[in-house]
Write a protein that holds these residues in place. Structure first.
Motif, PDB file in Angstrom:
ATOM      1  N   GLU A   1      -2.557 -53.469  92.653  1.00  0.00           N
ATOM      2  CA  GLU A   1      -2.445 -52.717  93.186  1.00  0.00           C
ATOM      3  C   GLU A   1      -2.212 -51.212  93.713  1.00  0.00           C
ATOM      4  O   GLU A   1      -1.514 -50.558  94.944  1.00  0.00           O
ATOM      5  CB  GLU A   1      -1.992 -53.615  94.487  1.00  0.00           C
ATOM      6  CG  GLU A   1      -2.520 -54.676  94.311  1.00  0.00           C
ATOM      7  CD  GLU A   1      -1.493 -55.766  95.649  1.00  0.00           C
ATOM      8  OE1 GLU A   1      -1.228 -55.356  96.340  1.00  0.00           O
ATOM      9  OE2 GLU A   1      -2.261 -57.362  95.599  1.00  0.00           O
ATOM     10  N   ARG A   2      -1.300 -50.776  92.316  1.00  0.00           N
ATOM     11  CA  ARG A   2      -0.949 -49.258  92.850  1.00  0.00           C
ATOM     12  C   ARG A   2      -1.844 -48.518  91.920  1.00  0.00           C
ATOM     13  O   ARG A   2      -1.720 -48.641  90.854  1.00  0.00           O
ATOM     14  CB  ARG A   2       0.211 -49.776  91.531  1.00  0.00           C
ATOM     15  CG  ARG A   2       1.535 -50.552  92.388  1.00  0.00           C
ATOM     16  CD  ARG A   2       2.482 -50.966  91.213  1.00  0.00           C
ATOM     17  NE  ARG A   2       3.847 -51.756  92.367  1.00  0.00           N
ATOM     18  CZ  ARG A   2       4.923 -52.545  91.341  1.00  0.00           C
ATOM     19  NH1 ARG A   2       5.451 -51.792  90.316  1.00  0.00           N
ATOM     20  NH2 ARG A   2       5.869 -53.779  91.905  1.00  0.00           N
ATOM     21  N   THR A   3      -1.345 -47.809  92.620  1.00  0.00           N
ATOM     22  CA  THR A   3      -2.746 -45.688  92.481  1.00  0.00           C
ATOM     23  C   THR A   3      -1.671 -45.605  91.463  1.00  0.00           C
ATOM     24  O   THR A   3      -2.880 -45.274  90.203  1.00  0.00           O
ATOM     25  CB  THR A   3      -2.846 -45.216  93.563  1.00  0.00           C
ATOM     26  OG1 THR A   3      -1.776 -44.739  94.170  1.00  0.00           O
ATOM     27  CG2 THR A   3      -3.968 -45.797  93.794  1.00  0.00           C
TER      28      THR A   3
ATOM     29  N   MET B   1      -6.463 -44.086  84.121  1.00  0.00           N
ATOM     30  CA  MET B   1      -8.093 -42.957  83.829  1.00  0.00           C
ATOM     31  C   MET B   1      -8.799 -43.442  84.847  1.00  0.00           C
ATOM     32  O   MET B   1     -10.222 -42.056  84.821  1.00  0.00           O
ATOM     33  CB  MET B   1      -8.362 -44.296  83.033  1.00  0.00           C
ATOM     34  CG  MET B   1      -8.761 -45.512  84.276  1.00  0.00           C
ATOM     35  SD  MET B   1      -7.629 -46.528  85.105  1.00  0.00           S
ATOM     36  CE  MET B   1      -6.771 -47.591  83.866  1.00  0.00           C
ATOM     37  N   LEU B   2      -7.847 -42.849  86.410  1.00  0.00           N
ATOM     38  CA  LEU B   2      -9.155 -43.000  87.644  1.00  0.00           C
ATOM     39  C   LEU B   2      -8.129 -40.862  88.250  1.00  0.00           C
ATOM     40  O   LEU B   2      -6.886 -41.115  88.487  1.00  0.00           O
ATOM     41  CB  LEU B   2      -8.917 -43.853  88.540  1.00  0.00           C
ATOM     42  CG  LEU B   2      -9.766 -44.989  88.147  1.00  0.00           C
ATOM     43  CD1 LEU B   2      -9.808 -46.200  89.217  1.00  0.00           C
ATOM     44  CD2 LEU B   2     -11.408 -44.740  87.249  1.00  0.00           C
ATOM     45  N   ARG B   3      -9.007 -40.036  88.460  1.00  0.00           N
ATOM     46  CA  ARG B   3      -8.548 -39.269  89.261  1.00  0.00           C
ATOM     47  C   ARG B   3      -9.823 -39.790  90.831  1.00  0.00           C
ATOM     48  O   ARG B   3     -10.243 -39.414  91.590  1.00  0.00           O
ATOM     49  CB  ARG B   3      -9.141 -37.946  88.898  1.00  0.00           C
ATOM     50  CG  ARG B   3      -8.959 -37.666  87.438  1.00  0.00           C
ATOM     51  CD  ARG B   3      -9.491 -37.022  86.704  1.00  0.00           C
ATOM     52  NE  ARG B   3      -8.952 -36.283  85.157  1.00  0.00           N
ATOM     53  CZ  ARG B   3      -9.658 -35.482  85.029  1.00  0.00           C
ATOM     54  NH1 ARG B   3     -11.258 -34.808  84.946  1.00  0.00           N
ATOM     55  NH2 ARG B   3      -9.116 -34.866  83.702  1.00  0.00           N
TER      56      ARG B   3
ATOM     57  N   VAL C   1     -12.611 -47.612  94.935  1.00  0.00           N
ATOM     58  CA  VAL C   1     -11.318 -48.244  93.914  1.00  0.00           C
ATOM     59  C   VAL C   1     -10.977 -49.215  95.307  1.00  0.00           C
ATOM     60  O   VAL C   1     -10.412 -49.126  95.589  1.00  0.00           O
ATOM     61  CB  VAL C   1     -10.590 -47.398  93.757  1.00  0.00           C
ATOM     62  CG1 VAL C   1     -10.131 -48.270  92.907  1.00  0.00           C
ATOM     63  CG2 VAL C   1     -11.328 -46.399  92.853  1.00  0.00           C
ATOM     64  N   LEU C   2     -11.304 -50.487  94.690  1.00  0.00           N
ATOM     65  CA  LEU C   2     -10.236 -51.805  95.320  1.00  0.00           C
ATOM     66  C   LEU C   2      -9.540 -52.608  93.859  1.00  0.00           C
ATOM     67  O   LEU C   2     -10.028 -52.709  93.029  1.00  0.00           O
ATOM     68  CB  LEU C   2     -11.904 -52.809  95.318  1.00  0.00           C
ATOM     69  CG  LEU C   2     -13.149 -52.487  96.256  1.00  0.00           C
ATOM     70  CD1 LEU C   2     -14.198 -53.208  96.686  1.00  0.00           C
ATOM     71  CD2 LEU C   2     -12.321 -51.403  97.840  1.00  0.00           C
ATOM     72  N   ASP C   3      -8.514 -53.060  94.862  1.00  0.00           N
ATOM     73  CA  ASP C   3      -7.993 -54.150  93.782  1.00  0.00           C
ATOM     74  C   ASP C   3      -9.073 -55.145  93.998  1.00  0.00           C
ATOM     75  O   ASP C   3      -9.393 -55.294  94.644  1.00  0.00           O
ATOM     76  CB  ASP C   3      -6.299 -54.032  94.166  1.00  0.00           C
ATOM     77  CG  ASP C   3      -6.613 -54.420  95.610  1.00  0.00           C
ATOM     78  OD1 ASP C   3      -6.998 -55.933  96.325  1.00  0.00           O
ATOM     79  OD2 ASP C   3      -5.314 -54.604  96.249  1.00  0.00           O
ATOM     80  N   LYS C   4      -8.321 -56.435  93.596  1.00  0.00           N
ATOM     81  CA  LYS C   4      -8.620 -57.947  92.889  1.00  0.00           C
ATOM     82  C   LYS C   4      -9.227 -59.035  94.593  1.00  0.00           C
ATOM     83  O   LYS C   4      -9.198 -59.579  94.694  1.00  0.00           O
ATOM     84  CB  LYS C   4      -8.089 -58.448  92.381  1.00  0.00           C
ATOM     85  CG  LYS C   4      -8.483 -57.974  90.419  1.00  0.00           C
ATOM     86  CD  LYS C   4      -8.863 -59.507  89.260  1.00  0.00           C
ATOM     87  CE  LYS C   4      -9.382 -58.281  88.315  1.00  0.00           C
ATOM     88  NZ  LYS C   4      -8.635 -59.228  86.804  1.00  0.00           N
ATOM     89  N   ARG C   5      -8.111 -58.103  95.602  1.00  0.00           N
ATOM     90  CA  ARG C   5      -7.896 -58.623  96.900  1.00  0.00           C
ATOM     91  C   ARG C   5      -8.854 -58.059  97.696  1.00  0.00           C
ATOM     92  O   ARG C   5      -9.167 -58.039  98.331  1.00  0.00           O
ATOM     93  CB  ARG C   5      -6.386 -58.788  97.302  1.00  0.00           C
ATOM     94  CG  ARG C   5      -5.918 -59.802  96.672  1.00  0.00           C
ATOM     95  CD  ARG C   5      -3.878 -59.765  97.707  1.00  0.00           C
ATOM     96  NE  ARG C   5      -3.340 -60.436  96.761  1.00  0.00           N
ATOM     97  CZ  ARG C   5      -2.551 -60.710  95.886  1.00  0.00           C
ATOM     98  NH1 ARG C   5      -2.055 -59.176  94.719  1.00  0.00           N
ATOM     99  NH2 ARG C   5      -1.222 -61.377  95.222  1.00  0.00           N
TER     100      ARG C   5
ATOM    101  N   ALA D   1      -8.980 -46.699  97.396  1.00  0.00           N
ATOM    102  CA  ALA D   1      -9.204 -45.152  97.209  1.00  0.00           C
ATOM    103  C   ALA D   1     -11.003 -45.026  97.402  1.00  0.00           C
ATOM    104  O   ALA D   1     -11.456 -45.756  96.860  1.00  0.00           O
ATOM    105  CB  ALA D   1      -8.126 -44.437  95.836  1.00  0.00           C
ATOM    106  N   PHE D   2     -11.141 -43.562  97.240  1.00  0.00           N
ATOM    107  CA  PHE D   2     -12.871 -43.500  97.273  1.00  0.00           C
ATOM    108  C   PHE D   2     -13.017 -41.353  96.150  1.00  0.00           C
ATOM    109  O   PHE D   2     -11.507 -41.219  96.932  1.00  0.00           O
ATOM    110  CB  PHE D   2     -13.203 -43.878  98.690  1.00  0.00           C
ATOM    111  CG  PHE D   2     -12.937 -42.711 100.059  1.00  0.00           C
ATOM    112  CD1 PHE D   2     -14.247 -42.180  99.735  1.00  0.00           C
ATOM    113  CD2 PHE D   2     -11.779 -42.833 100.749  1.00  0.00           C
ATOM    114  CE1 PHE D   2     -13.427 -40.863 101.128  1.00  0.00           C
ATOM    115  CE2 PHE D   2     -11.636 -42.569 101.278  1.00  0.00           C
ATOM    116  CZ  PHE D   2     -12.413 -40.854 101.730  1.00  0.00           C
ATOM    117  N   GLY D   3     -14.208 -41.348  96.261  1.00  0.00           N
ATOM    118  CA  GLY D   3     -14.591 -40.072  96.005  1.00  0.00           C
ATOM    119  C   GLY D   3     -13.630 -40.043  94.436  1.00  0.00           C
ATOM    120  O   GLY D   3     -12.869 -38.452  93.836  1.00  0.00           O
ATOM    121  N   ALA D   4     -13.589 -41.698  93.769  1.00  0.00           N
ATOM    122  CA  ALA D   4     -12.724 -41.269  92.818  1.00  0.00           C
ATOM    123  C   ALA D   4     -13.292 -40.634  91.303  1.00  0.00           C
ATOM    124  O   ALA D   4     -14.643 -41.053  91.198  1.00  0.00           O
ATOM    125  CB  ALA D   4     -11.893 -43.133  92.463  1.00  0.00           C
TER     126      ALA D   4
END
Length: 256
Positions: free
Chosen positions: A85-87, A92-94, A166-170, A175-178
């Motif tokens: 849950e922590r960006t 590996m993601l921008r 980008v979603l977490d498992k909950r 984020a979006f536009g990643a």
């Protein structure tokens, strides 16, 4: 029902949501929400527990609807589900557009708890499952279902922005536009699953797919506890996961 592709029998009605591996990826989060609901039930006159079927099915329906909405819009999309849950733990993601981690970004969890509590309040049974929710035709239940549907629409709309959602498992929105970093190595080979569990696999070349698929392959290769869902502009849907150290994809059966 099956089909012959490249000399192999392929399940033409393959539904990843019927597999065991997919819900297993979210087991920790299901147990967490069930524990939270159980704590809220401690003071109830007739405490009611919720079954795995209810927690899992609500999430499935929300994700199915989001996928169908993206397919209907014909713009394609990429959904990445991460095991954090922590960006800050996602090098590996921008992440172009990040969400504050407050109630709106975790709206799904709020709605899920409301659904679980609503089902529990309408029965004196010791436990309730998906059937108890699906069979209730009250206006209150209908309103909750509509709110989940609207959340699906929000998620689908976010995939229209260039990049991944980008979603977490909950199913919290991170984020979006990643962008998946191009510096991550692309696996030399990926495997197409010929059954729902991915026990039967066929090696496939990486070069013959588009940028979304290649990004999904790099992501799950680097983040083995993650999940990628690729929706092509032509309506095709692929689930991508890391199974036994191999990047495996499932071509999801979709309604016409």
């Amino acid at each position: 029902i099956g089909a012959i592709e490249r000399g192999l029998v392929v399940d033409a009605t393959l539904d990843v949501f019927d597999s065991e591996w997919l819900p297993a990826m979210f087991e920790r989060e299901r147990e967490d929400i069930r524990a939270t609901h159980a704590a809220l039930q401690v003071g109830a006159a007739s405490p009611t527990t919720v079954e795995h079927s209810l927690v899992g099915k609500v999430g499935q329906q929300m994700l199915r609807r989001a996928i169908q909405l993206v397919r209907g819009a014909r713009h394609g999309g990429l959904i990445l589900v991460v095991d954090t849950e922590r960006t800050s733990e996602l090098p590996m993601l921008r992440l172009k557009y990040r969400f504050d981690q407050d109630e709106p970004s975790h709206r799904y969890r709020t709605l899920l708890l409301q659904i679980l509590n609503a089902v529990a309040e309408t029965t004196s049974k010791p436990s309730v499952g998906w059937a108890d929710f699906a069979s209730n035709e009250s206006a209150h239940f209908g309103a909750l279902e509509q709110e989940v549907f609207e959340l699906s629409r929000v998620l689908a709309n976010l995939t229209a922005i260039d990049g991944a959602l980008v979603l977490d498992k909950r199913f919290g929105v991170l984020a979006f536009g990643a962008e998946v970093s191009a510096e991550l190595p692309t696996p030399e080979r990926v495997y197409r699953a010929l059954d729902a569990e991915g026990r039967v696999r066929q090696p496939e070349a990486v070069e013959n797919v588009g940028t979304r698929h290649r990004a999904a392959y790099r992501f799950v290769n680097d983040h083995p506890q993650g999940l990628a869902v690729v929706i092509s502009q032509d309506g095709g849907v692929s689930f991508v996961a890391n199974r036994d150290g191999q990047v495996v994809f499932w071509e999801q059966s979709v309604s016409p």
